[in-house]
Write a protein that holds these residues in place. Sequence first.
Motif, PDB file in Angstrom:
ATOM      1  N   THR A 121       0.858  -1.197   0.000  1.00 34.89           N
ATOM      2  CA  THR A 121       0.000   0.000   0.000  1.00 34.89           C
ATOM      3  C   THR A 121       0.890   1.241   0.000  1.00 34.89           C
ATOM      4  OG1 THR A 121      -0.134  -0.175   2.424  1.00 34.89           O
ATOM      5  CG2 THR A 121      -1.957  -1.108   1.151  1.00 34.89           C
ATOM      6  N   PRO A 122       1.483   1.568  -1.140  1.00 41.40           N
ATOM      7  CA  PRO A 122       2.483   2.649  -1.175  1.00 41.40           C
ATOM      8  C   PRO A 122       1.935   4.029  -0.826  1.00 41.40           C
ATOM      9  CG  PRO A 122       1.932   1.901  -3.390  1.00 41.40           C
ATOM     10  CD  PRO A 122       1.304   0.935  -2.441  1.00 41.40           C
ATOM     11  N   ASP A 123       0.699   4.345  -1.207  1.00 44.94           N
ATOM     12  CA  ASP A 123       0.176   5.701  -1.007  1.00 44.94           C
ATOM     13  C   ASP A 123       0.106   6.115   0.458  1.00 44.94           C
ATOM     14  OD1 ASP A 123       0.018   6.056  -3.710  1.00 44.94           O
ATOM     15  OD2 ASP A 123      -2.128   5.665  -3.857  1.00 44.94           O
ATOM     16  N   PRO A 124      -0.490   5.290   1.350  1.00 43.81           N
ATOM     17  CA  PRO A 124      -0.564   5.721   2.762  1.00 43.81           C
ATOM     18  C   PRO A 124       0.803   5.875   3.424  1.00 43.81           C
ATOM     19  CG  PRO A 124      -2.104   3.934   2.327  1.00 43.81           C
ATOM     20  CD  PRO A 124      -1.209   4.036   1.142  1.00 43.81           C
ATOM     21  N   TYR A 125       1.820   5.210   2.877  1.00 44.75           N
ATOM     22  CA  TYR A 125       3.158   5.244   3.483  1.00 44.75           C
ATOM     23  C   TYR A 125       4.142   6.068   2.643  1.00 44.75           C
ATOM     24  CZ  TYR A 125       1.423   1.598   6.549  1.00 44.75           C
ATOM     25  OH  TYR A 125       0.692   0.909   7.485  1.00 44.75           O
TER      26      TYR A 125
END
Length: 278
Positions: free
Chosen positions: A86-90
């Motif tokens: 989940t690249p976006d939240p991190y």
Amino acid sequence: MIKKKKFLKEYHIEKEELKRTGMKWDELNAIYDHYCQLEGQLKRIGKEFVNDYLYDIERAGIHSYRYRTKQPGHLIEKIIRKKQMTPDPYQYIDRTNYWKYMTDLIGIRVFFLYREDWIRFHNYITSVFENNPECYVEDRLMDFDENPDHYYIAERPKVYRRTGDTRIYDKRLIDIKSDGIYRSLHYIIKYKGYYVEIQGRTLFEEGWSEIDHDIVYPYFQDDEMLTDFSTLLNRLAGMADEMSSYFRRIKDMKMISAEKEEKPEKASKKEKEDQKNE
């Protein structure tokens, strides 16, 4: 500092997987070094938490508990895994804020003898900590409360329910998620400036979980034989929980029946004593 080649080998991470995260190794090393310095403080906070809220197990409605802080290497592995999945939240995680993203740096397990006992702990933990939906965190950076004296439940409590579980959970109180074979309650508490993750499960479920985590997770999840054995062990743990609940119900029924039989006998004895006194 950790050696890149040794770390990747130990945690079964390919170079391409690391590259896809977009994070520089120097940054991951900086997080590792900072966390090594922070871990002692987190251990003290974890100890203070259990002493203040869980030491009296009768009051907390649990059978027992244990706690730990996350190992530094596992922290870096989790960051890499989350950045891939989940690249976006991190997107903005780095050495200056990683503790705002990671909710399990301090992890606590509470155990129940019977699975129905979850409600006792739920009622307890939501009574000693503020449980206001307006405080639930969505954006890890924007919603982080910098006040270390504000203790509260930071996410809506949730439970992962095994397929085939009877309906013992109340969706008005807790998010219910069906996960196939995994059963566990989850609470995220903001405490003294950091998040504390509490997981709750039965003793039988904990036994299966520990073995599965030691053998299957996270490196052999694609191994068909090992996952089949783990599934079988999970079913046995589930059956043991079912039998435990049946045992308690039978005991309760016997006690109620005994009380009903005892009442007429007491009344009869009292009547005879009254007649003698006359």
